[in-house]
Structures are given as C-alpha cells and as structure tokens.
Design a protein around this motif. Structure first.
Motif, PDB file in Angstrom:
ATOM      1  N   ALA A  14      34.094  36.713  41.715  1.00 58.01           N
ATOM      2  CA  ALA A  14      34.774  37.955  42.093  1.00 58.01           C
ATOM      3  C   ALA A  14      35.085  37.949  43.582  1.00 58.01           C
ATOM      4  O   ALA A  14      34.223  37.615  44.407  1.00 58.01           O
ATOM      5  N   ARG A  61      37.279  40.763  44.834  1.00 55.47           N
ATOM      6  CA  ARG A  61      37.374  42.195  45.117  1.00 55.47           C
ATOM      7  C   ARG A  61      36.974  42.972  43.874  1.00 55.47           C
ATOM      8  O   ARG A  61      37.459  42.703  42.789  1.00 55.47           O
ATOM      9  N   ARG A  62      36.079  43.941  44.061  1.00 58.52           N
ATOM     10  CA  ARG A  62      35.576  44.763  42.949  1.00 58.52           C
ATOM     11  C   ARG A  62      35.810  46.240  43.228  1.00 58.52           C
ATOM     12  O   ARG A  62      35.916  46.652  44.368  1.00 58.52           O
ATOM     13  N   ASP A  63      35.832  47.009  42.134  1.00 57.74           N
ATOM     14  CA  ASP A  63      35.827  48.466  42.199  1.00 57.74           C
ATOM     15  C   ASP A  63      34.771  48.911  41.199  1.00 57.74           C
ATOM     16  O   ASP A  63      35.021  48.908  39.992  1.00 57.74           O
ATOM     17  N   ASP A  83      32.212  48.448  38.656  1.00 57.90           N
ATOM     18  CA  ASP A  83      31.903  47.343  37.742  1.00 57.90           C
ATOM     19  C   ASP A  83      33.118  46.492  37.389  1.00 57.90           C
ATOM     20  O   ASP A  83      32.991  45.482  36.725  1.00 57.90           O
ATOM     21  N   GLU A  84      34.303  46.908  37.841  1.00 57.91           N
ATOM     22  CA  GLU A  84      35.527  46.197  37.474  1.00 57.91           C
ATOM     23  C   GLU A  84      35.902  45.176  38.548  1.00 57.91           C
ATOM     24  O   GLU A  84      35.889  45.463  39.739  1.00 57.91           O
ATOM     25  N   VAL A  85      36.242  43.963  38.108  1.00 54.83           N
ATOM     26  CA  VAL A  85      36.717  42.920  39.019  1.00 54.83           C
ATOM     27  C   VAL A  85      38.230  43.068  39.135  1.00 54.83           C
ATOM     28  O   VAL A  85      38.953  42.941  38.155  1.00 54.83           O
ATOM     29  N   GLY A 101      42.855  43.162  38.058  1.00 57.13           N
ATOM     30  CA  GLY A 101      41.903  43.376  36.978  1.00 57.13           C
ATOM     31  C   GLY A 101      42.243  42.656  35.684  1.00 57.13           C
ATOM     32  O   GLY A 101      41.555  42.818  34.683  1.00 57.13           O
TER      33      GLY A 101
END
Length: 56
Positions: free
Chosen positions: A17, A19-21, A23-25, A44
């Motif tokens: 990963a 960049r994450r937000d 739990d979402e990659v 994503g």
C-alpha cells in the motif's frame, strides 16, 4: 485478499500500500510471490490484467 491470486500463475499476491484511507487502499500494488509480476492499484481499484493487456 484470500481469494485474489496472480492471473498468470495463480500464486498468492502480496499487498504493498502506498496511500490508504482508513481500511481502503487507494494507491499501491499487488505483487506475485512467485513470478514477481506487479499489478497496480489506482483509485482503490486493482488492475489484474496480464501485463501485455494493460494500457501504457
């Protein structure tokens, strides 16, 4: 991740990963543990097309 595999040799993919937000990659790549092919994740969405079928 348990059901996703490399489309070329059906081996496991490892998540890298960038960049994450939460739990979402959002950006990163999936890397095959056998053939080392890399599959990008953009906005994503993983692109699991074989390398010769991807746009440059």
């Amino acid at each position: 991740m348990d059901i996703v595999c490399c489309p070329l040799d059906k081996s496991e993919l490892e998540l890298e990963a960038i960049r994450r937000d939460d739990d979402e990659v959002l950006e990163g790549r999936l890397v095959c543990t056998e053939c080392s092919e890399e599959y990008p994740i953009e906005d994503g969405i993983p692109n699991l097309l074989p390398p010769d079928m991807r746009e440059a």
